[in-house]
Every structure is written in C-alpha cells, then in structure tokens.
Design a protein around this motif. Structure first.
Motif, short mmCIF file in Angstrom:
data_model
loop_
_atom_site.label_atom_id
_atom_site.label_comp_id
_atom_site.label_asym_id
_atom_site.label_seq_id
_atom_site.Cartn_x
_atom_site.Cartn_y
_atom_site.Cartn_z
N VAL A 208 32.91 44.61 22.99
CA VAL A 208 32.97 43.28 23.55
C VAL A 208 33.80 43.33 24.75
CG1 VAL A 208 32.73 41.98 21.29
CG2 VAL A 208 34.89 42.54 22.13
N ASP A 209 33.61 42.25 25.37
CA ASP A 209 34.48 42.23 26.78
C ASP A 209 35.68 41.25 26.28
OD1 ASP A 209 35.37 41.94 29.33
OD2 ASP A 209 33.27 41.13 30.16
N LYS A 210 36.65 41.57 26.38
CA LYS A 210 38.18 41.13 26.16
C LYS A 210 38.28 40.36 27.43
CE LYS A 210 42.19 41.78 26.20
NZ LYS A 210 43.01 40.84 26.79
N PRO A 211 38.62 39.06 27.54
CA PRO A 211 39.03 38.45 28.65
C PRO A 211 40.65 38.40 28.89
CG PRO A 211 38.80 36.79 26.94
CD PRO A 211 38.25 37.92 26.46
N ARG B 104 47.30 34.32 47.09
CA ARG B 104 45.78 34.36 47.62
C ARG B 104 44.87 33.96 46.61
NH1 ARG B 104 48.75 37.07 51.13
NH2 ARG B 104 48.01 37.41 53.35
N GLY B 105 45.47 33.45 45.50
CA GLY B 105 44.50 32.87 44.30
C GLY B 105 44.25 33.83 43.21
N VAL C 27 33.81 42.96 36.05
CA VAL C 27 34.74 42.35 36.27
C VAL C 27 34.77 40.80 36.21
CG1 VAL C 27 35.78 44.42 37.69
CG2 VAL C 27 34.62 42.45 38.82
N ASP C 28 35.93 40.22 35.98
CA ASP C 28 35.88 38.81 36.03
C ASP C 28 35.92 38.10 37.42
OD1 ASP C 28 38.59 38.78 36.64
OD2 ASP C 28 39.21 38.14 34.69
N ALA C 29 36.08 36.65 37.59
CA ALA C 29 36.16 36.18 38.89
C ALA C 29 37.42 36.50 39.63
CB ALA C 29 36.04 34.67 38.54
N GLN C 30 38.58 36.65 38.75
CA GLN C 30 39.77 36.78 39.56
C GLN C 30 39.85 38.18 40.13
OE1 GLN C 30 43.34 34.97 39.43
NE2 GLN C 30 41.82 33.24 39.63
N PHE C 31 39.44 39.14 39.19
CA PHE C 31 39.61 40.32 39.75
C PHE C 31 38.36 40.70 40.78
CE2 PHE C 31 41.00 44.70 37.99
CZ PHE C 31 40.77 45.44 38.92
N ALA C 32 37.25 40.02 40.96
CA ALA C 32 36.31 39.90 41.99
C ALA C 32 37.02 39.48 43.10
CB ALA C 32 34.91 39.32 41.65
N ARG C 33 37.72 38.26 43.07
CA ARG C 33 38.37 37.86 44.32
C ARG C 33 39.35 38.79 44.92
NH1 ARG C 33 39.48 32.27 45.32
NH2 ARG C 33 41.17 31.92 46.90
N SER C 34 40.17 39.69 44.14
CA SER C 34 41.08 40.56 44.86
C SER C 34 40.20 41.71 45.61
CB SER C 34 41.77 41.31 43.71
OG SER C 34 41.02 42.11 42.63
N LEU C 35 38.97 42.10 44.86
CA LEU C 35 37.96 43.05 45.65
C LEU C 35 37.54 42.29 46.79
CD1 LEU C 35 36.36 44.67 42.41
CD2 LEU C 35 37.99 45.51 43.71
N GLU C 36 37.09 41.14 46.95
CA GLU C 36 36.60 40.58 48.07
C GLU C 36 37.59 40.37 48.98
OE1 GLU C 36 35.06 37.11 46.40
OE2 GLU C 36 33.40 37.84 45.38
N MET C 37 38.93 40.43 48.68
CA MET C 37 40.09 39.91 49.85
C MET C 37 39.94 41.13 50.41
SD MET C 37 43.66 38.70 48.71
CE MET C 37 44.06 40.28 47.84
N PHE C 38 39.76 42.65 50.24
CA PHE C 38 39.89 43.64 51.03
C PHE C 38 38.55 44.15 51.51
CE2 PHE C 38 43.65 44.13 48.16
CZ PHE C 38 44.39 43.80 48.98
N GLY C 39 37.40 43.45 51.09
CA GLY C 39 36.16 44.00 51.47
C GLY C 39 35.50 45.18 50.64
#
Length: 252
Positions: free
Chosen positions: A36-39, A207-208, A236-248
């Motif tokens: 399972v995917d634990k949040p 930065r959210g 990855v969840d939305a918060q982790f994805a946000r950190s990746l997007e922050m750096f491109g």
C-alpha cells in the motif's frame, strides 16, 4: 485473488493517489500479501513515539481489508510510499526472513542540502536502535545522486543554497537510518525536524513544501509462495512533486 496488476517480472503500475483518503491506495494485492501507499504524516502503528495519537495505518488497513494484517516492515510517520504487509503469519514470516537476509530491495527518493561530491557512494556507519536502545549495530545505506540544483538563498557564506535529489537504498533497517546517515554526512534531509537543518527546512516551507522529503519509491522482492519477482512502485505525492518542480527536476 490477484488484483490483475501483476505479471511475472513486470513493473506494477500504481493506482492514482488522492490527498490523504481514509483508505490507503493499494499498489498491489493478492491472497497472501499487499503493498500500500502510506501517506506522509500517518504513523504505521502505535509506539512510544505516538504521543497519544489514535490514528494508525495498521488500524486503517485492518478495517480496509476486512481481515488481519501483519506488517512486514515499517515507515517513519513523515515518510511516504511503499508499505509491505501480509495476510497470514506464514507469509509474514517468509517475507520477514527475506527482509532480514537483505534480499528485499528498497529504493527511496530523498532531497538533501548540499551536493554530495560523488555520484554514487555508500555510508557504513553504525546506529543505535533509537530511544531506549543504546546498542549500536551495523548500518549501511547506498546512495546515488540523481540531480542537483540551487536556490537564490544565501547559505554558509555563499550566495545560493544547494540541494540534491538522491536515490537511497538501505541495506540494513535501523531506526531512521537514511535520515541519520544523511545527517552524518552533513547533507541533512529536507523537512526532517529531528535530524535536519531548520534553516533549510524553513526555505522549503516558504515555498509551500511542508513535509519531510523522503519517499519509499520502490520495493522489489521475491514472492514467498511462487518465487515470482515482484516490483512495486509508489507515485510521489503533490508536496513532493512540488519540490521537484521547484528545481525543474523530472517527476519521478
């Protein structure tokens, strides 16, 4: 019965993830086991670290599956991703022995401060077992630097702050092993309020990004009943994805 998402030697495609639903996303299930995917933010089970909490993944999963479950391994409260469990004692015992023999491959994604000098490196640094367990035991983690980036934030006399995306593969399973090994290297895990660097954590919160950036991305293990190679991945969840997007950085 099998969920139909598994083929021998195949890579299992995870189900879509909503924002912290009561039911945990099931990445793979058959009659013997499930992944399972634990949040992030949900404790796996009751312990001395629970601080009076009453909401645990183990309780949710017993209700969700409508039967007993046996946790094969653990994830920290702040860590998200693949959590392996069994539906009977024999399967749990077999998987536990496989885990102890280091035949289960666990891949994590982590964002740390600084740029590790080497692309691939191993930390071999003994760790104690956490509160009340002072005995140190061997602890080994393999790391791979996947990407690097900078933010326009002064740090330690430099005009920018540097960060790296790592793949971490723990060979052993000590208490908070990845987090403590990164601290040992002075490449603190972002968002780690126990072993991290508060200034860098604040930079990400501004930065959210409000979670610890450690995600159990992939589990690979031999099925205890038919010998098939299982490979399961968690998005990855939305918060982790946000950190990746922050750096491109590409979405993992």
């Amino acid at each position: 019965m099998s969920s139909g998402r598994y083929r021998k030697g195949s890579r299992l495609k995870p189900l879509p993830q909503d924002h912290l639903p009561m039911h945990l996303d099931v990445l793979y299930r058959d009659e013997f086991l499930a992944v399972v995917d634990k949040p992030a933010g949900l404790m796996v089970h009751d312990s001395k670290l629970a601080r009076g909490e009453s909401d645990f993944a183990a309780d949710r999963l017993r209700e969700q599956f409508g039967q007993k479950i046996f946790l094969v391994h653990r994830l920290d409260r702040a860590t998200s991703g693949c959590l392996l469990l069994a539906f009977d004692r024999d399967s749990a015992s077999a998987l536990g022995k496989t885990l102890m023999s280091r035949e289960v491959v666990k891949d994590y994604l982590a964002v740390c401060r600084g740029w590790p000098a080497e692309t691939a490196f191993t930390v071999d640094h003994p760790l104690d077992g956490g509160p009340g367990k002072p005995e140190k035991k061997p602890a080994i983690t393999h790391f791979e630097r996947l990407a690097t980036a900078e933010l326009d934030e002064p740090s330690s006399g430099f005009p920018t702050s540097r960060y790296a995306l790592l793949r971490a593969q723990p060979e052993t399973g000590r208490f908070r092993q990845i987090r403590r090994h990164l601290k040992h290297l002075s490449h603190h895990l972002i968002g780690d309020t126990s072993h991290g660097d508060g200034r860098h954590n604040r930079i990400f919160r501004m930065r959210g990004v409000h979670r610890m950036l450690l995600h159990a991305r992939r589990l690979a293990f031999t099925h205890p009943h038919d010998g098939r190679q299982c490979v399961v991945e968690a998005p990855v969840d939305a918060q982790f994805a946000r950190s990746l997007e922050m750096f491109g950085w590409p979405l993992q």
